[in-house]
Write an enzyme that holds these catalytic residues in place. Structure first.
Site, PDB file in Angstrom:
ATOM      1  N   GLY A  17       0.796  -1.229   0.000  1.00 13.18           N
ATOM      2  CA  GLY A  17       0.000   0.000   0.000  1.00 13.18           C
ATOM      3  C   GLY A  17       0.827   1.277   0.000  1.00 13.18           C
ATOM      4  O   GLY A  17       0.357   2.322   0.441  1.00 13.18           O
ATOM      5  N   SER A  18       2.061   1.207  -0.542  1.00 10.23           N
ATOM      6  CA  SER A  18       2.862   2.438  -0.551  1.00 10.23           C
ATOM      7  C   SER A  18       2.251   3.477  -1.491  1.00 10.23           C
ATOM      8  O   SER A  18       2.351   4.680  -1.236  1.00 10.23           O
ATOM      9  CB  SER A  18       4.326   2.153  -0.902  1.00 10.23           C
ATOM     10  N   ASN A  19       1.600   3.038  -2.564  1.00 13.84           N
ATOM     11  CA  ASN A  19       0.929   3.998  -3.451  1.00 13.84           C
ATOM     12  C   ASN A  19      -0.305   4.599  -2.772  1.00 13.84           C
ATOM     13  O   ASN A  19      -0.594   5.781  -2.935  1.00 13.84           O
ATOM     14  CB  ASN A  19       0.539   3.333  -4.769  1.00 13.84           C
ATOM     15  N   LEU A  90      -4.528  -6.902  -7.088  1.00 11.61           N
ATOM     16  CA  LEU A  90      -4.159  -8.051  -7.924  1.00 11.61           C
ATOM     17  C   LEU A  90      -5.338  -8.787  -8.551  1.00 11.61           C
ATOM     18  O   LEU A  90      -5.160  -9.534  -9.513  1.00 11.61           O
ATOM     19  CB  LEU A  90      -3.299  -9.034  -7.106  1.00 11.61           C
ATOM     20  N   ASN A 107      -5.552   2.544 -13.097  1.00 11.09           N
ATOM     21  CA  ASN A 107      -4.618   1.578 -12.528  1.00 11.09           C
ATOM     22  C   ASN A 107      -3.206   2.114 -12.688  1.00 11.09           C
ATOM     23  O   ASN A 107      -2.912   2.814 -13.654  1.00 11.09           O
ATOM     24  CB  ASN A 107      -4.748   0.246 -13.286  1.00 11.09           C
ATOM     25  N   HIS A 109       0.687   0.794 -13.166  1.00  9.63           N
ATOM     26  CA  HIS A 109       1.444  -0.410 -13.546  1.00  9.63           C
ATOM     27  C   HIS A 109       2.932  -0.044 -13.599  1.00  9.63           C
ATOM     28  O   HIS A 109       3.289   1.005 -14.142  1.00  9.63           O
ATOM     29  CB  HIS A 109       0.954  -0.902 -14.909  1.00  9.63           C
ATOM     30  N   ASP A 150      -4.238  -4.494 -18.485  1.00 16.10           N
ATOM     31  CA  ASP A 150      -3.247  -3.437 -18.766  1.00 16.10           C
ATOM     32  C   ASP A 150      -3.355  -2.880 -20.185  1.00 16.10           C
ATOM     33  O   ASP A 150      -2.356  -2.451 -20.771  1.00 16.10           O
ATOM     34  CB  ASP A 150      -1.803  -3.956 -18.533  1.00 16.10           C
ATOM     35  N   GLU A 179       6.357   6.282  -9.085  1.00 20.73           N
ATOM     36  CA  GLU A 179       4.919   5.980  -8.930  1.00 20.73           C
ATOM     37  C   GLU A 179       4.282   6.892  -7.893  1.00 20.73           C
ATOM     38  O   GLU A 179       3.161   7.374  -8.072  1.00 20.73           O
ATOM     39  CB  GLU A 179       4.738   4.521  -8.488  1.00 20.73           C
TER      40      GLU A 179
HETATM   41  C1  GRF Z   1       3.235  -1.041  -7.621  1.00 18.31           C
HETATM   42  O1  GRF Z   1       4.464  -1.295  -8.219  1.00 18.31           O
HETATM   43  C2  GRF Z   1       2.176  -0.832  -8.671  1.00 18.31           C
HETATM   44  O2  GRF Z   1       2.653  -0.243  -9.835  1.00 18.31           O
HETATM   45  C3  GRF Z   1       1.732  -2.232  -8.976  1.00 18.31           C
HETATM   46  O3  GRF Z   1       1.767  -2.897  -7.733  1.00 18.31           O
HETATM   47  C4  GRF Z   1       2.714  -2.263  -6.877  1.00 18.31           C
HETATM   48  C5  GRF Z   1       2.000  -1.911  -5.613  1.00 18.31           C
HETATM   49  O4  GRF Z   1       2.858  -1.424  -4.635  1.00 18.31           O
HETATM   50  N1  GRF Z   1       0.465  -2.276  -9.640  1.00 18.31           N
HETATM   51  P1  GRF Z   1       2.280  -0.833  -3.290  1.00 18.31           P
HETATM   52  O5  GRF Z   1       1.373  -1.891  -2.674  1.00 18.31           O
HETATM   53  O6  GRF Z   1       1.537   0.415  -3.615  1.00 18.31           O
HETATM   54  O7  GRF Z   1       3.479  -0.569  -2.429  1.00 18.31           O
END
Ligand code: GRF
Length: 192
Positions: A17-19, A90, A107, A109, A150, A179
């Site tokens: 969940g870093s994004n 996922l 999304n 990617h 994608d 990202e």
């Molecule tokens: C990221 O690399 C994103 O591009 C991909 O899955 C990863 C998720 O990373 N779809 P996080 O869980 O947000 O750290």
């Protein structure tokens, strides 16, 4: 009373969940009118801890449930939201769900699509394939979600150079930094 100027976001995640965190931080820091309404995960994962820390509602949808039932659950959670962000989610979203939210699901990617996308291309597998193909650049892509994997219309990309001794692990770290900047920027842009 409902604030009509407020934009509502739902984030879908399956991992660290870093994004998701980059969205929380970025939206918090600039007094934005965008609110993360909820987090949805499809398995136990670290992203829910981040939601808890920030007082964001979250739901776990068991990915082994009946697919139609999960579609109904997701639909009701996402109802009335302005944007749905898949940030490392996922599970593949059903065509029914996608058609309910045209141009509202995006999304992120970790490659420069259309390269290194599609079924089975997720997480470290993407970066391993990029290194094996001896690419000179890689990066990340934010795109609309359509019925393919994608394949949706590309909204924005950020590039990184691949160094001589680059490994899949170092590349992943480098791209994640990009990202975390790209995703909040696109979200704000789309909801402006
Ligand atoms: C990221 O690399 C994103 O591009 C991909 O899955 C990863 C998720 O990373 N779809 P996080 O869980 O947000 O750290």
């Amino acid at each position: 009373m409902t604030d009509l100027s407020e934009k509502k976001l739902v984030v879908l995640a399956s991992g660290g969940g870093s994004n998701f965190q980059s969205l929380i931080d970025s939206l918090q820091n600039d007094g934005s009118n965008i609110r993360i309404r909820a987090l949805v995960v499809d398995r136990p994962c670290q992203a829910t801890q981040r939601a808890r820390q920030h007082g964001i509602d979250y739901f776990e949808v068991n990915r082994h449930n009946n697919a139609d039932y999960n579609t109904q659950v997701l639909k009701s959670i996402c109802q009335d939201s302005d944007l749905i962000v898949c940030a490392g989610y996922l599970s593949i979203l059903s065509a029914t769900l996608i058609s309910q939210f045209p141009e509202k699901i995006i999304n992120i990617h970790p490659s420069l699509l259309p390269k290194f996308g599609g079924a089975g291309m997720y997480g470290m597998k993407v970066h391993q394939a990029v290194i094996a193909a001896e690419e000179k650049t890689s990066g990340c892509t934010v795109h609309y979600v359509d019925k393919g994997v994608d394949t949706g219309k590309i909204i924005a990309q950020a590039k990184v150079d691949i160094d001589e001794n680059e490994t899949a692990e170092s590349l992943q770290k480098k791209i994640l930094v990009k990202e975390h900047l790209l995703l909040p920027a696109v979200v704000k842009d789309l909801l402006r």
